[in-house]
Design a protein around this motif. Structure first.
Motif, PDB file in Angstrom:
ATOM      1  N   LEU A  20     -20.099 -32.992 -15.754  1.00  0.00           N
ATOM      2  CA  LEU A  20     -20.755 -32.912 -17.097  1.00  0.00           C
ATOM      3  C   LEU A  20     -20.144 -32.305 -18.082  1.00  0.00           C
ATOM      4  CD1 LEU A  20     -23.183 -34.222 -18.590  1.00  0.00           C
ATOM      5  CD2 LEU A  20     -24.549 -31.969 -17.641  1.00  0.00           C
ATOM      6  N   LEU A  21     -19.527 -30.833 -17.682  1.00  0.00           N
ATOM      7  CA  LEU A  21     -19.122 -30.172 -18.677  1.00  0.00           C
ATOM      8  C   LEU A  21     -17.844 -30.722 -19.339  1.00  0.00           C
ATOM      9  CD1 LEU A  21     -19.819 -26.487 -17.354  1.00  0.00           C
ATOM     10  CD2 LEU A  21     -20.834 -27.505 -19.234  1.00  0.00           C
ATOM     11  N   LEU A  22     -17.293 -31.384 -18.314  1.00  0.00           N
ATOM     12  CA  LEU A  22     -15.765 -31.738 -18.841  1.00  0.00           C
ATOM     13  C   LEU A  22     -16.055 -33.000 -19.511  1.00  0.00           C
ATOM     14  CD1 LEU A  22     -12.839 -31.713 -18.394  1.00  0.00           C
ATOM     15  CD2 LEU A  22     -12.783 -32.831 -16.560  1.00  0.00           C
ATOM     16  N   LEU A  23     -16.936 -33.999 -19.175  1.00  0.00           N
ATOM     17  CA  LEU A  23     -17.299 -35.117 -20.221  1.00  0.00           C
ATOM     18  C   LEU A  23     -17.767 -34.698 -21.752  1.00  0.00           C
ATOM     19  CD1 LEU A  23     -17.409 -38.098 -20.162  1.00  0.00           C
ATOM     20  CD2 LEU A  23     -19.913 -37.980 -19.256  1.00  0.00           C
ATOM     21  N   TYR A  29     -14.244 -34.003 -28.691  1.00  0.00           N
ATOM     22  CA  TYR A  29     -12.945 -34.417 -29.003  1.00  0.00           C
ATOM     23  C   TYR A  29     -12.684 -35.914 -29.124  1.00  0.00           C
ATOM     24  CZ  TYR A  29     -12.092 -29.659 -28.482  1.00  0.00           C
ATOM     25  OH  TYR A  29     -12.288 -28.121 -28.314  1.00  0.00           O
ATOM     26  N   GLY A  30     -14.011 -36.982 -29.108  1.00  0.00           N
ATOM     27  CA  GLY A  30     -13.606 -38.221 -29.264  1.00  0.00           C
ATOM     28  C   GLY A  30     -12.878 -39.035 -28.042  1.00  0.00           C
ATOM     29  N   GLN A  31     -12.915 -38.138 -26.942  1.00  0.00           N
ATOM     30  CA  GLN A  31     -11.822 -38.569 -26.022  1.00  0.00           C
ATOM     31  C   GLN A  31     -12.347 -38.917 -24.542  1.00  0.00           C
ATOM     32  OE1 GLN A  31      -8.964 -39.308 -26.925  1.00  0.00           O
ATOM     33  NE2 GLN A  31      -8.282 -38.121 -28.391  1.00  0.00           N
ATOM     34  N   GLU A  32     -13.623 -39.291 -24.835  1.00  0.00           N
ATOM     35  CA  GLU A  32     -14.567 -39.704 -23.420  1.00  0.00           C
ATOM     36  C   GLU A  32     -14.066 -41.053 -22.848  1.00  0.00           C
ATOM     37  OE1 GLU A  32     -16.998 -41.178 -27.028  1.00  0.00           O
ATOM     38  OE2 GLU A  32     -15.771 -39.396 -26.600  1.00  0.00           O
ATOM     39  N   ASP A  33     -13.095 -41.916 -23.302  1.00  0.00           N
ATOM     40  CA  ASP A  33     -12.843 -42.962 -22.768  1.00  0.00           C
ATOM     41  C   ASP A  33     -11.813 -42.710 -21.677  1.00  0.00           C
ATOM     42  OD1 ASP A  33     -14.035 -44.562 -24.563  1.00  0.00           O
ATOM     43  OD2 ASP A  33     -12.539 -45.282 -25.615  1.00  0.00           O
ATOM     44  N   ALA A  34     -11.405 -41.542 -21.706  1.00  0.00           N
ATOM     45  CA  ALA A  34     -10.398 -41.265 -20.262  1.00  0.00           C
ATOM     46  C   ALA A  34     -11.428 -41.454 -19.025  1.00  0.00           C
ATOM     47  CB  ALA A  34     -10.064 -39.712 -20.449  1.00  0.00           C
ATOM     48  N   PHE A  35     -12.555 -41.418 -19.204  1.00  0.00           N
ATOM     49  CA  PHE A  35     -13.353 -41.499 -17.856  1.00  0.00           C
ATOM     50  C   PHE A  35     -14.011 -43.106 -17.821  1.00  0.00           C
ATOM     51  CE2 PHE A  35     -14.075 -36.714 -17.601  1.00  0.00           C
ATOM     52  CZ  PHE A  35     -13.357 -36.574 -16.416  1.00  0.00           C
ATOM     53  N   LEU A  49      -7.753 -37.418 -11.719  1.00  0.00           N
ATOM     54  CA  LEU A  49      -8.222 -37.632 -13.077  1.00  0.00           C
ATOM     55  C   LEU A  49      -8.747 -36.086 -13.616  1.00  0.00           C
ATOM     56  CD1 LEU A  49      -8.500 -39.224 -15.734  1.00  0.00           C
ATOM     57  CD2 LEU A  49     -10.583 -40.204 -14.740  1.00  0.00           C
ATOM     58  N   ILE A  50      -9.658 -35.847 -12.811  1.00  0.00           N
ATOM     59  CA  ILE A  50     -10.281 -34.333 -13.268  1.00  0.00           C
ATOM     60  C   ILE A  50      -9.053 -33.379 -13.410  1.00  0.00           C
ATOM     61  CG2 ILE A  50     -11.746 -32.442 -12.396  1.00  0.00           C
ATOM     62  CD1 ILE A  50     -13.374 -34.668 -11.090  1.00  0.00           C
ATOM     63  N   LYS A  51      -8.109 -33.208 -12.207  1.00  0.00           N
ATOM     64  CA  LYS A  51      -7.188 -32.258 -12.561  1.00  0.00           C
ATOM     65  C   LYS A  51      -6.171 -32.548 -13.898  1.00  0.00           C
ATOM     66  CE  LYS A  51      -3.348 -29.984  -9.744  1.00  0.00           C
ATOM     67  NZ  LYS A  51      -2.709 -30.024  -8.768  1.00  0.00           N
ATOM     68  N   ASP A  52      -5.888 -33.912 -14.035  1.00  0.00           N
ATOM     69  CA  ASP A  52      -5.126 -34.107 -15.482  1.00  0.00           C
ATOM     70  C   ASP A  52      -5.844 -33.816 -16.444  1.00  0.00           C
ATOM     71  OD1 ASP A  52      -2.655 -35.472 -15.939  1.00  0.00           O
ATOM     72  OD2 ASP A  52      -4.110 -37.029 -17.119  1.00  0.00           O
ATOM     73  N   ILE A  53      -7.166 -33.816 -16.613  1.00  0.00           N
ATOM     74  CA  ILE A  53      -7.823 -33.494 -17.816  1.00  0.00           C
ATOM     75  C   ILE A  53      -8.031 -32.009 -17.978  1.00  0.00           C
ATOM     76  CG2 ILE A  53      -9.995 -33.859 -19.051  1.00  0.00           C
ATOM     77  CD1 ILE A  53      -8.358 -36.323 -19.062  1.00  0.00           C
ATOM     78  N   GLU A  54      -8.209 -31.354 -16.941  1.00  0.00           N
ATOM     79  CA  GLU A  54      -8.503 -30.035 -16.953  1.00  0.00           C
ATOM     80  C   GLU A  54      -7.173 -29.246 -17.239  1.00  0.00           C
ATOM     81  OE1 GLU A  54     -12.071 -29.060 -13.644  1.00  0.00           O
ATOM     82  OE2 GLU A  54      -9.873 -28.959 -12.980  1.00  0.00           O
ATOM     83  N   ASN A  55      -6.046 -30.051 -16.915  1.00  0.00           N
ATOM     84  CA  ASN A  55      -4.670 -29.114 -17.385  1.00  0.00           C
ATOM     85  C   ASN A  55      -4.539 -29.592 -18.810  1.00  0.00           C
ATOM     86  OD1 ASN A  55      -4.125 -28.441 -14.965  1.00  0.00           O
ATOM     87  ND2 ASN A  55      -3.056 -30.033 -14.175  1.00  0.00           N
TER      88      ASN A  55
END
Length: 490
Positions: A20-23, A29-35, A49-55
C-alpha cells in the motif's frame, strides 16, 4: 501470467494487493500504472517489481521529469558565434608561451594537482561490438586498444613529470585516473583492466565508478515498462558524470588527494593527449574555471556540436549539431572565409575541482535534462518515448569564466564512432590519422621511412611509452630506416 486454476477447478485465491505505501508513493507522482499488470505476475515477478520500484529515487526522478518537460518550449537566448579573438589558437602562440605553459603544466602534474577523468560509459555497438568502446582495437600495428593507448600516455606523462623535477629520475608521479562506466560496461571494463594488469599503471591509481540510469518515459511523462516487472531505464548521458562524482563521494576523494584540476575527455578519440601539460599550463595561466580544446568545423554538415554564446556577451555553451539550424550552420565569416559557427566541441575539457563541485550542485538543483525521442523496448513492443540525458557540456553555462583553446585536428582528434565502411569517423580513418602523425614525428626526428604502398595510406606507430607528443625521438630514430607500417618502441 495469470495464476492457474487448482486441481478441483476452483479459482486460485486472488493475489495479495501491491504494498500500500509503495502504491501510494507512486500515485503521488502519477506513476501508479507501473503496477497495472500486478495481478498477472507470478509471486517471484511481483517481488522483482517491488524491488525495482523501491530502488528508484522517486522524488528526484519526478523533479527531473517535471523540470525537463517544463523547459521544453521555453524561450532561450539567441545564439551568437564565439569570435576569433576570444579563442586562443595554439599554432599562433610564440615558442616562449608554449614552453611556459608546458612547464607550468608539468609542474602541476609533478605536484600531484592533476586528475584525469575518462567518460567511458558507451558500448561499441556502432562499431559492431558489444564490448566497452575503450576495448576496441582500431588496427594499429601494435594491436593496442584505446584503453591501452590512453594508459600508456599517462605512464609517459608521469615519467616526463618525474624527470622535470629530477633529471634522470626513474620514479614516477602518479596521476589518478577516474573512469566512468555504465551498468552495461562496468564489469567488462574492470575485467579488461585486471586481465591486462592495468597496462603498467598501479591498480590503486585507477578508480572506476558508474554513471546513473533514469527511467524512460512516455510523451505524457509516465514510466515505460520494459517488462511487466521492470521499468525501462537508460544511462543518464555523459553529463551524468557530475551527479555520479557527487553521489560516489569522489569529489571529496579528489580533494583529499590534493587534486585541483581535472582533465576530462571521451574514450573514442585515438589521438587524445591525456593530461596535456601545455593545455593544463594554459588553463592555470588564464585562471578560468573551465576550458575546452576546439578544432575548426570541417563543413556545415559535420556531426559535431559547436561552442556559441547565449545572447550578446552571454555565457559560452554548446549547441548540438541536431539543434543548429542549417541556415546558421552554413553562415560564413566574411573576415576568415570559414564558418561563423566553427568551434567544434570534441570533448576535451579542463575543469577546476571547485567548479566541478559547483556544477554538480547546480545541475542537480535545476534538474533539467535533454529529452531524446527514441523507440524504446516495452511490454507493448517498440514504444515512442523519451530517454532523459545530460551532457558533459551542460556545465559550461555555469562557469564564471571559460576559455577555448584551438588545437590541430590532425594532431589531436581521431574519432572512432562508426564501423569500418562508413563514410567518416571509423577505425580505419582514426588509424590513418595516428600513422600519418607519427610518421611526421619520425621524419622530424631524423628517421626515414620505406613503404610498399603509397605513404598517404600508411605510416608508423610510435609507442606512447616512447613519446607523448613527438619529443625525445632523436635517439631512437635519427639515421634509422623504418618500413611502414610498423610500431616503434624503445
Amino acid at each position: 501470467m495469470r495464476e492457474s486454476l487448482s486441481d478441483n477447478n476452483t479459482p486460485s485465491p486472488p493475489p495479495p494487493p501491491p504494498p500500500l505505501l509503495l502504491l501510494e508513493r507512486l500515485k503521488d507522482y502519477g506513476q501508479e500504472d507501473a503496477f497495472a499488470l500486478w495481478e498477472e505476475l507470478s509471486p517471484e515477478d511481483r517481488q522483482l517489481l517491488i524491488k525495482d520500484i523501491e530502488n528508484l529515487d522517486l522524488p528526484r526522478i519526478d523533479r527531473i521529469i517535471r523540470c525537463s518537460f517544463q523547459s521544453q518550449g521555453l524561450p532561450v537566448a539567441a545564439i551568437e558565434p564565439v569570435p576569433e579573438s576570444s579563442v586562443s589558437t595554439l599554432a599562433k602562440r610564440t615558442t616562449e608561451e608554449k614552453e611556459k605553459w608546458y612547464k607550468m603544466g608539468i609542474k602541476a602534474i609533478s605536484d600531484g594537482k592533476l586528475g584525469v577523468l575518462l567518460l567511458s560509459g558507451g558500448q561499441g555497438t556502432r562499431l559492431g561490438s558489444s564490448d566497452p568502446k575503450g576495448c576496441f582495437n582500431i588496427g594499429l600495428p601494435s594491436g593496442k586498444s584505446l584503453f591501452q593507448l590512453q594508459a600508456e600516455r599517462i605512464l609517459c606523462l608521469q615519467r616526463l613529470a618525474a624527470q622535470s623535477v629530477n633529471e634522470g629520475s626513474v620514479s614516477t608521479t602518479p596521476i589518478h585516473w577516474y573512469i566512468m562506466t555504465s551498468p552495461f560496461t562496468d564489469e567488462p571494463t574492470r575485467k579488461f583492466f585486471e586481465s591486462r594488469r592495468y597496462f603498467g599503471l598501479e591498480a590503486d591509481q585507477v578508480t572506476f565508478f558508474q554513471q546513473g540510469t533514469i527511467p524512460c518515459v512516455s510523451r505524457d511523462g509516465r514510466f515505460i515498462m520494459e517488462t511487466p516487472y521492470r521499468v525501462a531505464k537508460s544511462p543518464d548521458g555523459n553529463g551524468g558524470v557530475y551527479a555520479a562524482l557527487k553521489s560516489s563521494r569522489l569529489l571529496e576523494d579528489m580533494a583529499m588527494r590534493g587534486i585541483k584540476y581535472l582533465d576530462c575527455y571521451g574514450v573514442d578519440n585515438a589521438l587524445v593527449r591525456v593530461g596535456d601539460p601545455t593545455f593544463l599550463g594554459y588553463f592555470i595561466d588564464t585562471g578560468v574555471a573551465a576550458a575546452a580544446k576546439v578544432v575548426r568545423k570541417k563543413n556545415p554538415q559535420e556531426k559535431v556540436g559547436v561552442f556559441v554564446r547565449r545572447g550578446k556577451d552571454g555565457p559560452i555553451s554548446v549547441v548540438e549539431y541536431t539543434e543548429l539550424d542549417s541556415s546558421l550552420a552554413s553562415l560564413t565569416n566574411q573576415e576568415t572565409g570559414g564558418l561563423r559557427f566553427c568551434w567544434s566541441n570534441v570533448c576535451l575539457h579542463m575543469f577546476t575541482l571547485d567548479f566541478l563541485n559547483q556544477v554538480a550542485n547546480g545541475l542537480e538543483k535545476d534538474s533539467i535534462y535533454h529529452l531524446a525521442e527514441k523507440h524504446i523496448s516495452s511490454i507493448h513492443g517498440q514504444t515512442v518515448g523519451y530517454k532523459l540525458e545530460q551532457f558533459i557540456f551542460d556545465a559550461f553555462p555555469y562557469a564564471p569564466s571559460t576559455a577555448l583553446f584551438e588545437v590541430s585536428r590532425e594532431e589531436e582528434f581521431a574519432p572512432v564512432k562508426n564501423a569500418s565502411g562508413s563514410q567518416y569517423d571509423t577505425p580505419d580513418s582514426a588509424r590513418l590519422l595516428v600513422l600519418r602523425l607519427h610518421a611526421r614525428w619520425v621524419t622530424n626526428a631524423g628517421g626515414f621511412l620505406t613503404h610498399s604502398v603509397p605513404l598517404y595510406s600508411t605510416g608508423v606507430e610510435v609507442s606512447p611509452l616512447c613519446s607523448y607528443g613527438g619529443e625525445n625521438l632523436e635517439a631512437i630514430c635519427r639515421g634509422r630506416t623504418f618500413h611502414a607500417p610498423c610500431e616503434i618502441g624503445f
